[in-house]
Design a protein around this motif. Structure first.
Motif, PDB file in Angstrom:
ATOM      1  N   UNK A 198      56.706  23.854 -28.118  1.00  0.00           N
ATOM      2  CA  UNK A 198      57.233  24.815 -28.699  1.00  0.00           C
ATOM      3  C   UNK A 198      55.625  25.460 -30.327  1.00  0.00           C
ATOM      4  N   UNK A 199      56.495  24.490 -31.289  1.00  0.00           N
ATOM      5  CA  UNK A 199      56.485  25.155 -32.766  1.00  0.00           C
ATOM      6  C   UNK A 199      55.544  23.865 -33.003  1.00  0.00           C
ATOM      7  N   UNK A 218      44.894  30.860 -32.944  1.00  0.00           N
ATOM      8  CA  UNK A 218      44.229  30.767 -32.221  1.00  0.00           C
ATOM      9  C   UNK A 218      43.826  30.004 -31.646  1.00  0.00           C
ATOM     10  N   UNK A 219      44.702  28.450 -31.281  1.00  0.00           N
ATOM     11  CA  UNK A 219      43.959  27.237 -30.371  1.00  0.00           C
ATOM     12  C   UNK A 219      44.618  27.328 -29.171  1.00  0.00           C
ATOM     13  N   UNK A 220      44.522  27.333 -28.103  1.00  0.00           N
ATOM     14  CA  UNK A 220      44.982  26.833 -27.013  1.00  0.00           C
ATOM     15  C   UNK A 220      45.478  26.097 -26.396  1.00  0.00           C
ATOM     16  N   UNK A 221      46.993  25.373 -26.998  1.00  0.00           N
ATOM     17  CA  UNK A 221      46.886  24.047 -26.329  1.00  0.00           C
ATOM     18  C   UNK A 221      47.595  24.033 -25.342  1.00  0.00           C
ATOM     19  N   UNK A 231      57.113  24.483 -22.620  1.00  0.00           N
ATOM     20  CA  UNK A 231      55.556  25.239 -21.807  1.00  0.00           C
ATOM     21  C   UNK A 231      55.055  24.596 -21.318  1.00  0.00           C
ATOM     22  N   UNK A 232      53.987  25.028 -20.212  1.00  0.00           N
ATOM     23  CA  UNK A 232      53.016  24.422 -19.987  1.00  0.00           C
ATOM     24  C   UNK A 232      51.359  25.132 -21.182  1.00  0.00           C
ATOM     25  N   UNK A 233      51.413  25.719 -21.964  1.00  0.00           N
ATOM     26  CA  UNK A 233      50.135  26.208 -23.021  1.00  0.00           C
ATOM     27  C   UNK A 233      50.758  27.204 -23.798  1.00  0.00           C
ATOM     28  N   UNK A 270      51.147  18.018 -28.222  1.00  0.00           N
ATOM     29  CA  UNK A 270      50.868  18.431 -27.458  1.00  0.00           C
ATOM     30  C   UNK A 270      51.095  17.633 -25.963  1.00  0.00           C
ATOM     31  N   UNK A 271      52.309  16.860 -26.185  1.00  0.00           N
ATOM     32  CA  UNK A 271      52.726  16.800 -24.928  1.00  0.00           C
ATOM     33  C   UNK A 271      54.150  15.746 -26.259  1.00  0.00           C
ATOM     34  N   UNK A 272      54.971  15.394 -25.556  1.00  0.00           N
ATOM     35  CA  UNK A 272      56.390  14.662 -26.355  1.00  0.00           C
ATOM     36  C   UNK A 272      57.531  13.940 -24.812  1.00  0.00           C
TER      37      UNK A 272
END
Length: 629
Positions: A376-377, A422-425, A415-417, A381-383
């Protein structure tokens, strides 16, 4: 200092062969605070690799000159000529093309003995242990097979990844062996490999999580061109490559700890090391310092640019992540993303990250304490997340344990996105029941001592119980997130791993490929191949919604039911973790015929919406029913 990402000037750091003059090597390194004005003198000691163990041949010494870099301070450099006529002794190969090993030696007026065996923090190649190296005659760059700019390859989107974690030395001895196994991985259906640490370490058998060099490949595995060849070959087989990056801590021999510790500097004056976040392993790096931040960003850029890797698995993120701080991990993954994003219009290998409007750089955090928060923060993009692993190992007769496993299969709360500046990841987490940190999953069901009952290091999982692993594998590959296999898991590797102690990291555990041909291995790999194919051909498993039927009616019978839905595509997954076959009721909301994907022996014809159907679920196994279009 915040602002735009800054890279260290690698063109003047490390050992580089002069492009215009054969046999001329330029060396340079930063040692902030260590100046000639204070009486310091620095030498480099160089010897041809094959000469290093011969008693009559000693290394040649060259003194470095001191200057001051306006950005990073004290800079030491030298230009040396390697000519046959300057051989240190008769019989030496000095002056020949090939590999030379070197180290730095610092003389300080306040210390009686020189500080010797200082590895080059910017070395691109390494020798044995505490030695850096360079290859004379290396000027020709690697030629990528697909095209000069590798324009054909595209890094896959997160949703499509099926990941395979491996350690090169254990998986196939070295890089050449790993290249030879790529056909096997591609045939299995793997499209991304995660390489355990490749950076230089002191010991020959080591997991690699206490680095002393970051800009090259440990000589246990090979050299620069070997790894470039591996990445190139993987890309040609549609397999992405990410590397395990250890930035929170180093070995005590890492030069920015070793040198300043020998000089007696207090930690607060060290330009690179020090307390930042959690300081648990090795010697901690301090990301409050600009030099440290720029160093590791430069490491990332180098691996992306030189080796064409597709991203990073960041080890032990709690060690350099402070919530609320813009430094450390938060800044590193943001700056790395922005570096790649800025290459969108470049006609080069950087195009591998761009397809449509997405930037498919893989940045995977190992943040086991707060995996949801790190997604989230930060720009991760993955963990990694150990929730599924721990729930699977704790699942048994307790319905609450199975309920927890069902929830983790759905990654509830993840989260999925997420939008960052401004960058949608796109965001997701890994799903695994095995990794390098834990015993093989079959150990959960029983262990054996093949030789010495008093030696825990020789204990192994009982492969006769392989069938009990099946429902967990089915769940993992049909769950939400990125499924990950740990080397050899697909054919029943069964090493036991101690929970603590040096026996965890300093014991060689080669993958036993002969397991592939055993009855247990054949059965397990057959199931894994089927599950990988199922996931790759049905987008409801990689992208679809997940619904968990968290009902005591099922859980009390050791059964988990969940569904995956993507548009008009729908699959129901039933898993039986018990030793008895079960028949359970289920009301379908989608009308039609259902194909059983694993064996096709329990197809359901003409099911009406709202109709209750009795589902047969075999013990220690499962069923996957897909609505036929």
């Amino acid at each position: 200092m915040q602002g735009e990402p800054e890279l260290l000037p690698l063109q003047k750091l490390g050992a580089r062969e002069d492009e215009q003059n054969s046999g001329v090597i330029n060396l340079g390194l930063f040692l902030p605070g260590v100046s000639a004005d204070q009486g310091n003198r620095l030498w480099v000691r160089v010897i041809y690799e094959k000469d290093q163990f011969l008693q009559a041949i000693q290394p040649k010494n060259f003194e470095l000159a001191h200057s001051v870099d306006p950005e990073y301070g004290d800079y030491w450099s030298a230009t040396i000529k390697i000519r046959p006529e300057d051989r240190p002794a008769s019989g030496s190969a000095w002056g020949s093309s090939g590999k030379y090993v070197y180290r730095y030696c610092l003389k300080n007026p306040d210390i009686q003995e020189p500080i010797d065996w200082v590895i080059d923090p910017f070395a691109r190649e390494f020798g044995v242990g505490k030695l850096s190296s360079f290859t004379l005659g290396y000027k020709k760059q690697y030629e990528w097979k697909w095209s000069p700019d590798e324009s054909v390859w595209k890094t896959p989107p997160l949703e499509d990844i099926i990941l395979y974690e491996l350690m090169i030395s254990e998986f196939a001895s070295d890089i050449d062996g790993t290249v030879s196994r790529l056909d096997y991985l591609a045939d299995l259906g793997i499209n991304c490999i995660e390489l355990m640490p490749l950076s230089n370490v002191e010991k020959r058998v080591d997991w690699g999580f206490t680095p002393i060099g970051y800009f090259g490949v440990d000589d246990r595995f090979g050299n620069r061109k070997d790894l470039q060849r591996l990445v190139d070959a993987a890309h040609r087989k549609n397999i992405a490559v990410i590397v395990d990056s250890v930035y929170a801590h180093t070995s005590h021999l890492f030069p920015y700890h070793y040198v300043y510790d020998k000089l007696g500097w207090p930690e607060v004056e060290n330009p690179f090391m020090g307390s930042f976040a959690e300081n648990v392993y090795g010697k901690s790096t301090d990301f409050n310092r600009k030099f440290t931040r720029d160093f590791f960003l430069t490491v990332n850029h180098h691996w992306l640019d030189c080796y064409h890797v597709d991203g990073f698995r960041y080890d032990y993120v709690p060690g350099y992540w402070l919530e609320g701080s813009e430094n450390g991990y938060t800044k590193l993954v943001k700056d790395t993303y922005q570096l790649v994003k800025a290459k969108k219009d470049a006609t080069s290998h950087w195009q591998r990250f761009f397809k449509g409007n997405s930037v498919n750089l893989i940045q995977c955090a190992e943040q086991l304490q707060k995996p949801i928060d790190v997604l989230n923060s930060t720009y991760s993009n993955c963990t990694w997340q150990n929730g599924t692993l721990h729930a699977a190992r704790g699942a048994g007769s307790n319905p609450e344990g199975l309920s927890s496993l069902g929830l983790f299969f759905g990654l509830f709360g993840y989260p999925a996105e997420v939008s960052h500046n401004g960058d949608r990841i796109t965001k997701t987490a890994l799903q695994y029941i095995e990794n390098h940190d834990h015993s093989r999953f079959v150990c959960k069901f029983g262990t054996v001592f093949p030789e010495n009952e008093n030696n825990e290091l020789l204990k192994e999982g009982n492969r006769a119980l392989w069938y009990k692993v099946q429902p967990y594998l089915i769940g993992m590959f049909t769950a939400r997130g990125i499924p990950m296999l740990w080397q050899g898991q697909e054919f029943g590797e069964n090493y036991y791993l101690p929970e603590e102690g040096w026996g965890r990291v300093l014991l060689y555990r080669p993958v036993r490929w002969d397991y592939f041909y055993t009855p247990e291995g054949k059965s397990t790999v057959s199931l894994v191949r089927k599950l990988v194919k199922l996931r790759r051909e049905n987008p409801q498993f990689s992208r679809g919604e997940h619904f968990f039927y968290n009902d005591s009616l099922y859980l009390s019978r050791k059964v988990i039911l969940f569904s995956r839905k993507y548009g008009n595509l729908f699959s129901l997954i039933a898993l039986n973790f018990g030793d008895r076959d079960q028949t359970v009721p289920f009301i379908f909301s989608h009308e039609g015929s259902y194909r059983e994907e694993l064996h096709g022996q329990e197809n359901l014809a003409k099911v009406s919406a709202g109709e209750e159907v009795q589902l047969f679920v075999p013990s220690n196994y499962g069923r996957v029913w897909t609505l036929e279009s």
